[in-house]
Write an enzyme that holds these catalytic residues in place. Structure first.
Site, mmCIF file in Angstrom:
data_model
loop_
_atom_site.group_PDB
_atom_site.id
_atom_site.type_symbol
_atom_site.label_atom_id
_atom_site.label_comp_id
_atom_site.label_asym_id
_atom_site.label_seq_id
_atom_site.Cartn_x
_atom_site.Cartn_y
_atom_site.Cartn_z
ATOM 1 N N HIS A 94 -1.530 3.838 -1.709
ATOM 2 C CA HIS A 94 -2.585 4.790 -1.361
ATOM 3 C C HIS A 94 -2.600 6.002 -2.297
ATOM 4 C CE1 HIS A 94 -4.217 2.649 1.895
ATOM 5 N NE2 HIS A 94 -3.273 2.878 2.776
ATOM 6 N N GLU A 95 -1.460 6.328 -2.871
ATOM 7 C CA GLU A 95 -1.431 7.497 -3.750
ATOM 8 C C GLU A 95 -1.855 7.156 -5.188
ATOM 9 O OE1 GLU A 95 2.785 7.508 -2.786
ATOM 10 O OE2 GLU A 95 3.218 8.173 -4.821
ATOM 11 N N ALA A 96 -2.129 5.874 -5.474
ATOM 12 C CA ALA A 96 -2.530 5.467 -6.823
ATOM 13 C C ALA A 96 -3.830 6.158 -7.205
ATOM 14 C CB ALA A 96 -2.703 3.946 -6.890
ATOM 15 N N GLN A 155 -18.581 4.856 3.479
ATOM 16 C CA GLN A 155 -19.154 6.041 4.111
ATOM 17 C C GLN A 155 -18.952 6.110 5.626
ATOM 18 O OE1 GLN A 155 -22.943 6.161 1.372
ATOM 19 N NE2 GLN A 155 -23.108 7.739 2.910
ATOM 20 N N GLU A 177 0.808 -1.224 0.000
ATOM 21 C CA GLU A 177 0.000 0.000 0.000
ATOM 22 C C GLU A 177 0.843 1.277 0.000
ATOM 23 O OE1 GLU A 177 -1.636 -2.678 0.552
ATOM 24 O OE2 GLU A 177 -3.665 -2.186 -0.067
ATOM 25 N N ARG A 206 2.578 -8.692 4.207
ATOM 26 C CA ARG A 206 1.648 -8.160 3.199
ATOM 27 C C ARG A 206 2.449 -7.509 2.091
ATOM 28 N NH1 ARG A 206 -3.790 -4.797 4.147
ATOM 29 N NH2 ARG A 206 -4.451 -4.675 1.988
ATOM 30 N N ARG A 257 -13.762 -4.964 5.522
ATOM 31 C CA ARG A 257 -15.022 -4.263 5.758
ATOM 32 C C ARG A 257 -16.215 -5.209 5.949
ATOM 33 N NH1 ARG A 257 -14.889 -0.537 0.631
ATOM 34 N NH2 ARG A 257 -14.174 -2.523 -0.187
ATOM 35 N N ASP A 285 -28.813 10.708 4.166
ATOM 36 C CA ASP A 285 -28.187 9.545 3.565
ATOM 37 C C ASP A 285 -28.492 8.304 4.384
ATOM 38 O OD1 ASP A 285 -26.166 9.104 5.538
ATOM 39 O OD2 ASP A 285 -25.030 10.763 4.671
ATOM 40 N N CYS A 308 -21.575 -5.944 3.096
ATOM 41 C CA CYS A 308 -20.792 -4.715 2.947
ATOM 42 C C CYS A 308 -20.995 -4.254 1.513
ATOM 43 C CB CYS A 308 -19.315 -4.995 3.209
ATOM 44 S SG CYS A 308 -18.275 -3.628 2.648
ATOM 45 N N TYR A 319 3.427 1.959 1.969
ATOM 46 C CA TYR A 319 3.998 2.340 3.267
ATOM 47 C C TYR A 319 5.521 2.110 3.276
ATOM 48 C CZ TYR A 319 -0.721 2.946 5.155
ATOM 49 O OH TYR A 319 -1.993 3.399 5.389
HETATM 50 P P1 NAP Z 1 -27.257 17.695 -1.875
HETATM 51 O O1 NAP Z 1 -25.986 16.994 -1.645
HETATM 52 O O2 NAP Z 1 -27.807 18.576 -0.816
HETATM 53 O O3 NAP Z 1 -27.094 18.516 -3.213
HETATM 54 C C1 NAP Z 1 -28.093 19.317 -3.719
HETATM 55 C C2 NAP Z 1 -27.554 20.129 -4.903
HETATM 56 O O4 NAP Z 1 -28.551 21.009 -5.351
HETATM 57 C C3 NAP Z 1 -26.359 20.971 -4.555
HETATM 58 O O5 NAP Z 1 -25.484 20.919 -5.676
HETATM 59 C C4 NAP Z 1 -26.919 22.367 -4.379
HETATM 60 O O6 NAP Z 1 -25.839 23.163 -4.753
HETATM 61 C C5 NAP Z 1 -28.127 22.364 -5.292
HETATM 62 N N1 NAP Z 1 -29.281 23.111 -4.820
HETATM 63 C C6 NAP Z 1 -29.857 23.065 -3.602
HETATM 64 N N2 NAP Z 1 -30.938 23.864 -3.555
HETATM 65 C C7 NAP Z 1 -31.049 24.447 -4.761
HETATM 66 C C8 NAP Z 1 -31.961 25.375 -5.337
HETATM 67 N N3 NAP Z 1 -32.972 25.872 -4.635
HETATM 68 N N4 NAP Z 1 -31.761 25.740 -6.606
HETATM 69 C C9 NAP Z 1 -30.741 25.248 -7.333
HETATM 70 N N5 NAP Z 1 -29.854 24.361 -6.849
HETATM 71 C C10 NAP Z 1 -30.001 23.966 -5.576
HETATM 72 O O7 NAP Z 1 -28.407 16.684 -2.219
HETATM 73 P P2 NAP Z 1 -28.393 15.398 -3.137
HETATM 74 O O8 NAP Z 1 -27.407 15.481 -4.240
HETATM 75 O O9 NAP Z 1 -29.821 15.212 -3.511
HETATM 76 O O10 NAP Z 1 -27.935 14.277 -2.187
HETATM 77 C C11 NAP Z 1 -28.673 13.995 -1.022
HETATM 78 C C12 NAP Z 1 -27.818 13.229 -0.048
HETATM 79 O O11 NAP Z 1 -27.624 11.929 -0.548
HETATM 80 C C13 NAP Z 1 -26.447 13.818 0.160
HETATM 81 O O12 NAP Z 1 -26.406 14.639 1.276
HETATM 82 C C14 NAP Z 1 -25.583 12.633 0.345
HETATM 83 O O13 NAP Z 1 -25.381 12.408 1.730
HETATM 84 C C15 NAP Z 1 -26.361 11.468 -0.222
HETATM 85 N N6 NAP Z 1 -25.690 10.956 -1.406
HETATM 86 C C16 NAP Z 1 -24.337 10.868 -1.444
HETATM 87 C C17 NAP Z 1 -23.711 10.377 -2.568
HETATM 88 C C18 NAP Z 1 -22.209 10.288 -2.638
HETATM 89 O O14 NAP Z 1 -21.507 10.793 -1.799
HETATM 90 N N7 NAP Z 1 -21.651 9.687 -3.651
HETATM 91 C C19 NAP Z 1 -24.450 9.983 -3.644
HETATM 92 C C20 NAP Z 1 -25.828 10.105 -3.590
HETATM 93 C C21 NAP Z 1 -26.429 10.595 -2.462
HETATM 94 P P3 NAP Z 1 -25.848 24.728 -4.939
HETATM 95 O O15 NAP Z 1 -26.645 25.234 -3.774
HETATM 96 O O16 NAP Z 1 -24.412 25.108 -4.936
HETATM 97 O O17 NAP Z 1 -26.462 24.955 -6.247
HETATM 98 FE FE1 SF4 Z 2 -18.866 -1.709 3.988
HETATM 99 FE FE2 SF4 Z 2 -19.967 0.738 3.754
HETATM 100 FE FE3 SF4 Z 2 -20.037 -0.631 6.051
HETATM 101 FE FE4 SF4 Z 2 -17.760 0.407 5.204
HETATM 102 S S1 SF4 Z 2 -19.570 1.552 5.793
HETATM 103 S S2 SF4 Z 2 -18.048 -1.621 6.050
HETATM 104 S S3 SF4 Z 2 -17.949 0.055 3.049
HETATM 105 S S4 SF4 Z 2 -21.040 -1.179 4.142
#
Ligand code: NAP
Ligand code: SF4
Length: 673
Positions: free
Chosen positions: A253-255, A340, A165, A215, A312, A658, A335, A167
């Site tokens: 880790h830097e990959a 997250q 990794e 490892r 995990r 979330d 898992c 290290y």
């Molecule tokens: P979010 O993270 O709160 O993003 C909402 C987006 O809409 C932001 O880009 C915000 O940015 C914009 N926005 C908010 N109000 C607005 C308005 N009135 N007009 C125009 N733009 C507006 O919500 P989400 O994307 O629906 O995700 C919900 C939750 O799901 C997240 O908090 C996250 O925890 C989880 N989630 C995470 C992932 C991940 O990490 N890969 C993937 C899916 C879901 P601006 O205000 O800058 O425009």
């Molecule tokens: Fe697996 Fe997500 Fe739980 Fe981590 S938080 S152990 S990645 S299910």
């Protein structure tokens, strides 16, 4: 007859026989840093009770300069030995075996004291390392050997020397980080001198009847990484120096290649370990994205390794092996590789836990003991929050009725699993279905709960979730404007050019959904390897070649109002993967926009307080991903009628909604009722 004959077969190591071929791989949980060793002991003892063959602890520093961060746990003093003894005693009483990982971070240490073969700063730490002189190198070897001897004194059954990794030991192996011209650098014999010497001295310090796992980085995934010949040469040398098992490390880790995220195909790297089979006589372990007994058994059946390491999955379900052995694999909490609650927490200095199992690392304070007085509990909404609350309350002996207006359970999880690279969410919904079927929960699908239906319950839990927010952007009504929910659920289809409004987690997910082919590369491992430029390390050093991303399925523009780079709020360990994926697919990501209006030809935007530089983002479809609002109609009606309710999940707080918070909140509430 078990379905997993290879996985459950014992492994004879000479002085000790492991009960099965499953190792719980090392994870840094930050538990040791709490100083509560009873809590650490209970974390491992619970996993020992779950039947895993061998566990490896999180990485323990051999000295101050080698710690991953200043104050990282280690085994430096006699007092440390007593603390660790608490863990080993509890694990042995539970019938388990445990090895301690010795982790010297080298230039990866987040500390001004860090040391390395050469003074080359790593891209993942702000601290330039001090180049070690001959005496400094000898000190590191001696400290690692002393740690190993202390581990034995503390009652561990073995140690794992962390050599992968990227290290410390890994840093000596490759010219990328080792520019030395003395006997510790230059030729490969010189560069591998340190890891081999460490193993030799550790073996001398612990004696023959002690497990010594090394490892080894089998595919570095960095420029100028090890060649395959060097990997095999090192494996043989480490075996000769006294290692009893070789474990697989994948990528530094830097990959800039994902190695464990959920978008990595299952068992994506077991072919690398397989190349080493037959080259050494000691057992070889493989790892990375193995999360079910079926996959683990197949890995062994294919001859990829003698043993499988999963890390995990033991956060998600400590009783993985026991359930597999009892023919109850469907009950194993999966898992989903989301990172997250585990790695995203670990790397932000927070205690590790698990999205699907909030009890992980909270074994002593979050318990689902039988309720003193069984109650009648109504749960409204079978999304992650409601499901977690209903199952936890049922486990405690309460009588639970779960109302869900949809014809299926899962809520927002049903959207998540449609996103390319998030297919693991299907498994989570399947697990909830299995657990509900095995529980006494009275599940009422297609049942829209009304306030009157709540009569006669002792407790009412409202988990009615969220609805997409309407951002109220002016529109001439001639464009196709759809919500992310309608797109992901298949109710609507997008045209060839798409403007995505909102660049939060869901905006990114939607952009990936729009540009990726379906099924996603995650389900096509050979194509996934090509997309990320992963090659056979026998043909190219470090297994790294030029990425060859597939043609994007659509032209996508992703926008947000915040004047910063989109994607900054994504997961700490996975955000870069989402950003890189969209970049590779030519997605334009724009921050700092003002939405002027939606027109037939697309979205008209401007920039800054003066609303300058107006620009039309041409689009056939506009997808709105602007967050959510809580669905609280029933909760408000009940409160008005004087009924006491518990509101959880998105219905409680829609922002930062979330599954991690929802499941945690539902479980903790049920533990209190
Ligand atoms: P979010 O993270 O709160 O993003 C909402 C987006 O809409 C932001 O880009 C915000 O940015 C914009 N926005 C908010 N109000 C607005 C308005 N009135 N007009 C125009 N733009 C507006 O919500 P989400 O994307 O629906 O995700 C919900 C939750 O799901 C997240 O908090 C996250 O925890 C989880 N989630 C995470 C992932 C991940 O990490 N890969 C993937 C899916 C879901 P601006 O205000 O800058 O425009
Ligand atoms: Fe697996 Fe997500 Fe739980 Fe981590 S938080 S152990 S990645 S299910």
């Amino acid at each position: 007859m078990t379905a997993y004959p290879r996985l459950l077969a014992p492994l004879d190591l000479g002085h000790v026989t492991l009960p099965n071929r499953v190792m719980m791989g090392s994870m840094h949980t930050n538990l040791e840093e709490t100083g509560d060793w009873n809590r650490v002991a209970e974390f491992y003892a619970e996993r020992a009770r779950g039947g895993v063959g061998l566990m490896v602890t999180g990485g323990m520093a051999p000295n101050r300069e080698g710690g991953v961060f200043a104050g990282a746990a280690g085994l430096f003093t006699a007092a440390d030995i007593a603390n660790h003894q608490t863990v080993t005693d509890r694990v042995h009483a539970a019938g388990g075996l445990i090895a301690m990982q010795i982790l010297h971070a080298g230039r990866y240490a987040y500390s001004p004291e860090c040391v390395a073969p050469s003074a080359i700063k790593s891209p993942i730490s702000p601290f330039p390392p001090h180049e070690l002189d001959e005496a400094g190198i000898e000190k590191q070897i001696a400290d690692i050997a002393t740690s190993a001897a202390r581990a034995r004194a503390a009652g561990y059954d073995g140690i794992e020397v962390m050599g992968s990794e990227g290290y410390f030991l890994n840093q000596f192996l490759v010219t990328h980080t080792n520019k030395r011209t003395d006997r510790w650098g230059g030729s490969y014999d010189n560069r591998m001198r340190l890891p081999v010497e460490v193993v030799r001295r550790v073996r001398a310090a612990v004696g023959d009847d002690f497990i010594l796992i090394y490892r080894l980085s089998m595919i570095d995934l960095i420029p100028d990484g090890s060649s395959w010949d060097e990997v095999v040469t090192l494996a043989k040398a480490v075996e000769a120096a006294g290692a009893s098992i070789l474990n697989t490390g994948i990528g530094w880790h830097e990959a800039r290649v994902p190695t464990i995220a959920t978008s990595v195909p299952r068992r994506a790297f077991t072919w690398v370990t397989q190349k080493l089979m037959g080259q050494v006589a000691i057992p070889v372990i493989t790892s990375n994205r193995i999360n079910s007994p079926e996959v683990a058994e197949a890995v062994l059946a294919d001859g990829c390794a003698d043993m499988v390491s999963m890390a995990r999955p033991f956060l998600a379900d400590p009783h993985f092996v026991r359930k597999a052995a009892a023919g109850r694999a469907a009950e194993i909490a999966p898992c989903i590789a989301c990172n997250q609650a585990c790695l995203d927490h670990t790397f932000s200095g927070r205690l590790t836990s698990c999205l699907v199992n909030p009890m992980a690392c909270h074994e002593t304070e979050l318990r689902l003991d039988p309720a003193r007085e069984p109650k009648r509990i109504a749960v409204v909404g079978a999304g992650p929050a409601g499901l977690a609350a209903a199952l936890a309350a049922d486990r405690r002996g309460h009588h639970v009725v779960l109302f869900e207006q949809d014809e299926r359970i899962g809520g927002q999880l049903n959207l998540a699993c449609e996103v390319p690279g998030k297919e693991e969410f299907h498994g989570l919904i399947g697990w909830f279905q299995t657990m509900l079927a095995l529980s006494k929960v009275d599940l009422r699908l297609g049942a829209e709960a009304r306030a009157a239906d709540m009569a006669g319950f002792d407790e009412v839990i409202i988990a009615t979730g969220v609805r997409p927010r309407d951002p109220g952007i002016e529109s001439d009504g001639r464009a196709q404007v759809i919500s992310y929910a309608d797109l992901l659920s298949g109710l609507e289809e997008a045209g060839p050019r798409v403007a995505v409004i909102g660049a939060g987690g869901i905006g990114f997910d939607v952009a990936e959904y729009l540009v990726e082919a379906h099924p996603s590369p995650t389900l096509r491992p050979a194509d996934w390897l090509k997309e990320w430029g992963i090659a056979d390390p026998a043909t190219t050093r470090g297994g790294l070649t030029s990425p060859a991303p597939e043609k994007p399925a659509r032209t996508v523009t992703l926008m947000q109002r915040k004047p910063e780079k989109p994607g900054r709020g994504l997961g700490k360990t996975t955000g870069w993967i989402h950003r890189a994926t969209l970049q590779a697919k030519g997605v334009e990501m724009i921050g700092g926009v003002t939405y002027e209006r939606i027109e037939a030809a697309g979205v008209r935007i401007s920039f800054g307080p003066e609303r300058e530089n107006q620009r039309l983002i041409s689009a056939d479809t506009v997808v709105v991903c602007t967050g959510q609002e809580s669905e609280r109609g029933l909760a408000d009606a009940l409160v008005e009628a004087g009924v006491k309710v518990h509101v959880i999940g998105g219905a409680d707080i829609a922002t930062e909604l979330d599954a991690k918070r929802a499941i945690d909140q539902g479980t903790r509430l049920a533990a209190r009722l």
